[in-house]
Design a protein around this motif. Structure first.
Motif, PDB file in Angstrom:
ATOM      1  N   LEU A 237       0.819  -1.220   0.000  1.00  0.00           N
ATOM      2  CA  LEU A 237       0.000   0.000   0.000  1.00  0.00           C
ATOM      3  C   LEU A 237       0.849   1.266   0.000  1.00  0.00           C
ATOM      4  CD1 LEU A 237      -2.706  -1.090   2.603  1.00  0.00           C
ATOM      5  CD2 LEU A 237      -3.023  -0.817   0.134  1.00  0.00           C
ATOM      6  N   ALA A 238       2.056   1.190   0.591  1.00  0.00           N
ATOM      7  CA  ALA A 238       2.901   2.388   0.695  1.00  0.00           C
ATOM      8  C   ALA A 238       3.599   2.699  -0.635  1.00  0.00           C
ATOM      9  CB  ALA A 238       3.940   2.208   1.808  1.00  0.00           C
ATOM     10  N   THR A 239       3.939   1.676  -1.387  1.00  0.00           N
ATOM     11  CA  THR A 239       4.731   1.888  -2.610  1.00  0.00           C
ATOM     12  C   THR A 239       4.063   2.803  -3.649  1.00  0.00           C
ATOM     13  OG1 THR A 239       5.818  -0.210  -2.214  1.00  0.00           O
ATOM     14  CG2 THR A 239       6.006   0.698  -4.439  1.00  0.00           C
ATOM     15  N   PRO A 240       2.767   2.610  -3.973  1.00  0.00           N
ATOM     16  CA  PRO A 240       2.173   3.483  -5.001  1.00  0.00           C
ATOM     17  C   PRO A 240       2.074   4.955  -4.593  1.00  0.00           C
ATOM     18  CG  PRO A 240       0.691   1.653  -4.432  1.00  0.00           C
ATOM     19  CD  PRO A 240       1.850   1.566  -3.506  1.00  0.00           C
ATOM     20  N   VAL A 241       2.108   5.261  -3.290  1.00  0.00           N
ATOM     21  CA  VAL A 241       2.104   6.672  -2.872  1.00  0.00           C
ATOM     22  C   VAL A 241       3.526   7.161  -2.554  1.00  0.00           C
ATOM     23  CG1 VAL A 241      -0.284   7.026  -2.121  1.00  0.00           C
ATOM     24  CG2 VAL A 241       1.317   5.893  -0.569  1.00  0.00           C
ATOM     25  N   GLY A 242       4.514   6.358  -2.922  1.00  0.00           N
ATOM     26  CA  GLY A 242       5.917   6.757  -2.798  1.00  0.00           C
ATOM     27  C   GLY A 242       6.318   7.666  -3.957  1.00  0.00           C
ATOM     28  N   MET A 243       7.601   7.735  -4.234  1.00  0.00           N
ATOM     29  CA  MET A 243       8.096   8.658  -5.273  1.00  0.00           C
ATOM     30  C   MET A 243       7.477   8.379  -6.641  1.00  0.00           C
ATOM     31  SD  MET A 243       9.817  10.903  -3.806  1.00  0.00           S
ATOM     32  CE  MET A 243      10.648  11.818  -5.087  1.00  0.00           C
ATOM     33  N   VAL A 244       7.061   7.149  -6.870  1.00  0.00           N
ATOM     34  CA  VAL A 244       6.476   6.792  -8.165  1.00  0.00           C
ATOM     35  C   VAL A 244       5.239   7.661  -8.462  1.00  0.00           C
ATOM     36  CG1 VAL A 244       4.978   4.903  -7.302  1.00  0.00           C
ATOM     37  CG2 VAL A 244       5.907   4.795  -9.609  1.00  0.00           C
ATOM     38  N   ALA A 245       4.564   8.099  -7.396  1.00  0.00           N
ATOM     39  CA  ALA A 245       3.350   8.907  -7.570  1.00  0.00           C
ATOM     40  C   ALA A 245       3.654  10.320  -8.064  1.00  0.00           C
ATOM     41  CB  ALA A 245       2.578   8.986  -6.253  1.00  0.00           C
ATOM     42  N   THR A 246       4.915  10.736  -8.000  1.00  0.00           N
ATOM     43  CA  THR A 246       5.249  12.109  -8.405  1.00  0.00           C
ATOM     44  C   THR A 246       5.528  12.216  -9.901  1.00  0.00           C
ATOM     45  OG1 THR A 246       7.616  11.808  -8.022  1.00  0.00           O
ATOM     46  CG2 THR A 246       6.317  12.582  -6.154  1.00  0.00           C
ATOM     47  N   GLU A 247       5.581  11.076 -10.576  1.00  0.00           N
ATOM     48  CA  GLU A 247       5.886  11.116 -12.010  1.00  0.00           C
ATOM     49  C   GLU A 247       4.729  11.721 -12.793  1.00  0.00           C
ATOM     50  OE1 GLU A 247       6.884   7.057 -12.962  1.00  0.00           O
ATOM     51  OE2 GLU A 247       8.591   7.110 -11.576  1.00  0.00           O
ATOM     52  N   GLY A 248       5.073  12.555 -13.772  1.00  0.00           N
ATOM     53  CA  GLY A 248       4.056  13.086 -14.684  1.00  0.00           C
ATOM     54  C   GLY A 248       3.216  14.224 -14.139  1.00  0.00           C
ATOM     55  N   GLU A 249       3.673  14.882 -13.045  1.00  0.00           N
ATOM     56  CA  GLU A 249       2.934  16.063 -12.556  1.00  0.00           C
ATOM     57  C   GLU A 249       3.088  17.194 -13.587  1.00  0.00           C
ATOM     58  OE1 GLU A 249       0.967  16.150 -10.090  1.00  0.00           O
ATOM     59  OE2 GLU A 249       1.706  15.005  -8.371  1.00  0.00           O
ATOM     60  N   ALA A 250       1.994  17.914 -13.869  1.00  0.00           N
ATOM     61  CA  ALA A 250       2.035  18.973 -14.886  1.00  0.00           C
ATOM     62  C   ALA A 250       2.931  20.127 -14.444  1.00  0.00           C
ATOM     63  CB  ALA A 250       0.620  19.476 -15.137  1.00  0.00           C
ATOM     64  N   ALA A 251       3.753  20.633 -15.376  1.00  0.00           N
ATOM     65  CA  ALA A 251       4.675  21.736 -15.071  1.00  0.00           C
ATOM     66  C   ALA A 251       3.912  22.993 -14.660  1.00  0.00           C
ATOM     67  CB  ALA A 251       5.556  22.028 -16.281  1.00  0.00           C
ATOM     68  N   SER A 252       2.739  23.225 -15.269  1.00  0.00           N
ATOM     69  CA  SER A 252       1.961  24.430 -14.945  1.00  0.00           C
ATOM     70  C   SER A 252       1.518  24.402 -13.483  1.00  0.00           C
ATOM     71  CB  SER A 252       0.747  24.534 -15.860  1.00  0.00           C
ATOM     72  OG  SER A 252      -0.017  23.347 -15.788  1.00  0.00           O
ATOM     73  N   LEU A 253       1.147  23.220 -13.009  1.00  0.00           N
ATOM     74  CA  LEU A 253       0.749  23.089 -11.606  1.00  0.00           C
ATOM     75  C   LEU A 253       1.969  23.256 -10.701  1.00  0.00           C
ATOM     76  CD1 LEU A 253      -1.104  22.323  -9.241  1.00  0.00           C
ATOM     77  CD2 LEU A 253      -0.790  19.925  -9.844  1.00  0.00           C
ATOM     78  N   MET A 254       3.061  22.598 -11.084  1.00  0.00           N
ATOM     79  CA  MET A 254       4.295  22.680 -10.286  1.00  0.00           C
ATOM     80  C   MET A 254       4.720  24.138 -10.079  1.00  0.00           C
ATOM     81  SD  MET A 254       5.547  20.074  -9.055  1.00  0.00           S
ATOM     82  CE  MET A 254       4.933  18.495  -8.872  1.00  0.00           C
ATOM     83  N   GLY A 255       4.528  24.953 -11.136  1.00  0.00           N
ATOM     84  CA  GLY A 255       4.916  26.359 -11.075  1.00  0.00           C
ATOM     85  C   GLY A 255       4.098  27.170 -10.076  1.00  0.00           C
ATOM     86  N   LYS A 256       2.913  26.666  -9.729  1.00  0.00           N
ATOM     87  CA  LYS A 256       2.064  27.398  -8.782  1.00  0.00           C
ATOM     88  C   LYS A 256       2.351  27.011  -7.337  1.00  0.00           C
ATOM     89  CE  LYS A 256      -1.696  28.118 -12.043  1.00  0.00           C
ATOM     90  NZ  LYS A 256      -3.103  27.842 -12.377  1.00  0.00           N
ATOM     91  N   LEU A 257       3.065  25.907  -7.150  1.00  0.00           N
ATOM     92  CA  LEU A 257       3.342  25.447  -5.786  1.00  0.00           C
ATOM     93  C   LEU A 257       4.642  26.070  -5.287  1.00  0.00           C
ATOM     94  CD1 LEU A 257       2.588  21.628  -6.350  1.00  0.00           C
ATOM     95  CD2 LEU A 257       0.996  23.399  -5.576  1.00  0.00           C
ATOM     96  N   PRO A 258       4.637  26.677  -4.084  1.00  0.00           N
ATOM     97  CA  PRO A 258       5.883  27.236  -3.544  1.00  0.00           C
ATOM     98  C   PRO A 258       6.919  26.131  -3.329  1.00  0.00           C
ATOM     99  CG  PRO A 258       3.995  27.778  -2.134  1.00  0.00           C
ATOM    100  CD  PRO A 258       3.502  26.828  -3.174  1.00  0.00           C
ATOM    101  N   ILE A 259       8.186  26.491  -3.383  1.00  0.00           N
ATOM    102  CA  ILE A 259       9.261  25.500  -3.288  1.00  0.00           C
ATOM    103  C   ILE A 259       9.167  24.687  -1.996  1.00  0.00           C
ATOM    104  CG2 ILE A 259      10.939  27.163  -2.322  1.00  0.00           C
ATOM    105  CD1 ILE A 259      12.055  24.576  -4.798  1.00  0.00           C
ATOM    106  N   GLU A 260       8.845  25.368  -0.898  1.00  0.00           N
ATOM    107  CA  GLU A 260       8.777  24.680   0.397  1.00  0.00           C
ATOM    108  C   GLU A 260       7.696  23.595   0.361  1.00  0.00           C
ATOM    109  OE1 GLU A 260       8.039  25.630   5.103  1.00  0.00           O
ATOM    110  OE2 GLU A 260       7.227  26.953   3.580  1.00  0.00           O
ATOM    111  N   PHE A 261       6.579  23.920  -0.303  1.00  0.00           N
ATOM    112  CA  PHE A 261       5.468  22.979  -0.433  1.00  0.00           C
ATOM    113  C   PHE A 261       5.902  21.760  -1.255  1.00  0.00           C
ATOM    114  CE2 PHE A 261       1.688  21.207  -2.340  1.00  0.00           C
ATOM    115  CZ  PHE A 261       0.703  21.332  -1.367  1.00  0.00           C
ATOM    116  N   LYS A 262       6.600  22.041  -2.366  1.00  0.00           N
ATOM    117  CA  LYS A 262       7.053  20.936  -3.244  1.00  0.00           C
ATOM    118  C   LYS A 262       8.003  20.016  -2.479  1.00  0.00           C
ATOM    119  CE  LYS A 262       8.086  23.767  -6.739  1.00  0.00           C
ATOM    120  NZ  LYS A 262       7.732  24.729  -7.755  1.00  0.00           N
TER     121      LYS A 262
END
Ligand code: HEC
Length: 156
Positions: A78-103
Motif C-alpha cells: 500500500l505504501a509503494t504506489p504513494v511513494g516517489m512513483v506517484a510524483t511522475e508526470g505532474e504537470a509543469a503548470s501546476l508545479m509552477g504554482k506550488l511554492p518550493i517549500e510545499f514541493k
C-alpha cells in the motif's frame, strides 16, 4: 548600439530571473484569512491535488489496518504506489504554482512512504513501522497547518 543591446540583455535576464523565481521558488500564493498561505489554483488543479490527498489518506487507512493485522507485506504494497512513483508526470503548470517549500515537503512525504515500504519489508517489525508512520504523518499535519488551496475569484 552595443550599450543598448547590453541593456536589453540585462533587462531580459532580469525578466527571466524573476519568472524563474516566481515559477520555481515562490509559486502562486496569497495570504488567507485563517493565517495559512493560500495556493491559488484553477478548479481542475485543485480537484487533482485533493484527489491525490484522498489517495494519501486511503493509503494511511489501509496501512494502519495492515499494521494491526501484523501484515507487513500489505503495508509495503500500500505504501509503494504513494511513494516517489506517484510524483511522475505532474504537470509543469501546476508545479509552477506550488511554492518550493510545499514541493519539497510533498516530495519528502512521498519519499517517506518508500522508506516505510522498505522498513516493513526488511524488518517485518510492526512496532517500528507504527513509529515511522507517526513521524511520516507529521508531514501531513504540518503542511495542512500552513497551506490551503484556493480557486482564484471564488474566495475559497
Ligand atoms: C505538501 C503539503 C501537504 C502534504 C505533505 C499533505 N497534504 Fe493533504 N492537503 C494539503 C492541502 C494544502 C490541502 C487542502 C487544505 C485546504 O484547502 O484547506 C490538503 C487536503 C487534504 C485532504 C482533503 C481532501 C479533500 O478532498 O478535500 C486530505 C484527506 C489530505 N490532505 C490528506 C493528507 C494525508 C493523509 C497526508 C499525509 C500522508 C497529506 N494530506 C499530506 C497539503 C498537503
Amino acid at each position: 548600439m552595443k550599450k543598448l543591446s547590453l541593456l536589453l540583455n540585462v533587462v531580459l535576464l532580469c525578466v527571466i530571473a524573476y519568472g524563474g523565481y516566481k515559477f520555481i521558488i515562490e509559486g502562486s500564493v496569497e495570504q488567507a484569512d485563517d493565517g495559512r498561505t493560500a495556493i491559488m489554483l484553477n478548479s481542475g488543479e485543485r480537484d487533482l491535488v485533493l484527489g491525490e490527498m484522498r489517495t494519501f489518506l486511503e493509503a494511511v487507512q489501509g496501512i494502519v489496518t495492515a499494521i494491526a493485522e501484523d501484515d507487513m507485506a500489505t503495508v509495503a504494497e500500500l505504501a509503494t504506489p504513494v511513494g516517489m512513483v506517484a510524483t511522475e508526470g505532474e504537470a509543469a503548470s501546476l508545479m509552477g504554482k506550488l511554492p518550493i517549500e510545499f514541493k519539497l515537503h510533498g516530495m519528502a512525504t512521498h519519499g517517506l512512504f518508500d522508506d516505510l515500504a522498505q522498513q516493513a519489508t526488511e524488518t517485518g517489525d510492526s512496532q517500528l513501522v507504527t513509529v515511522s508512520l507517526g513521524v511520516l504523518m507529521e508531514n501531513c499535519t504540518s503542511c495542512h497547518a500552513g497551506y490551503r488551496f484556493d480557486v482564484a475569484g471564488t474566495g475559497k
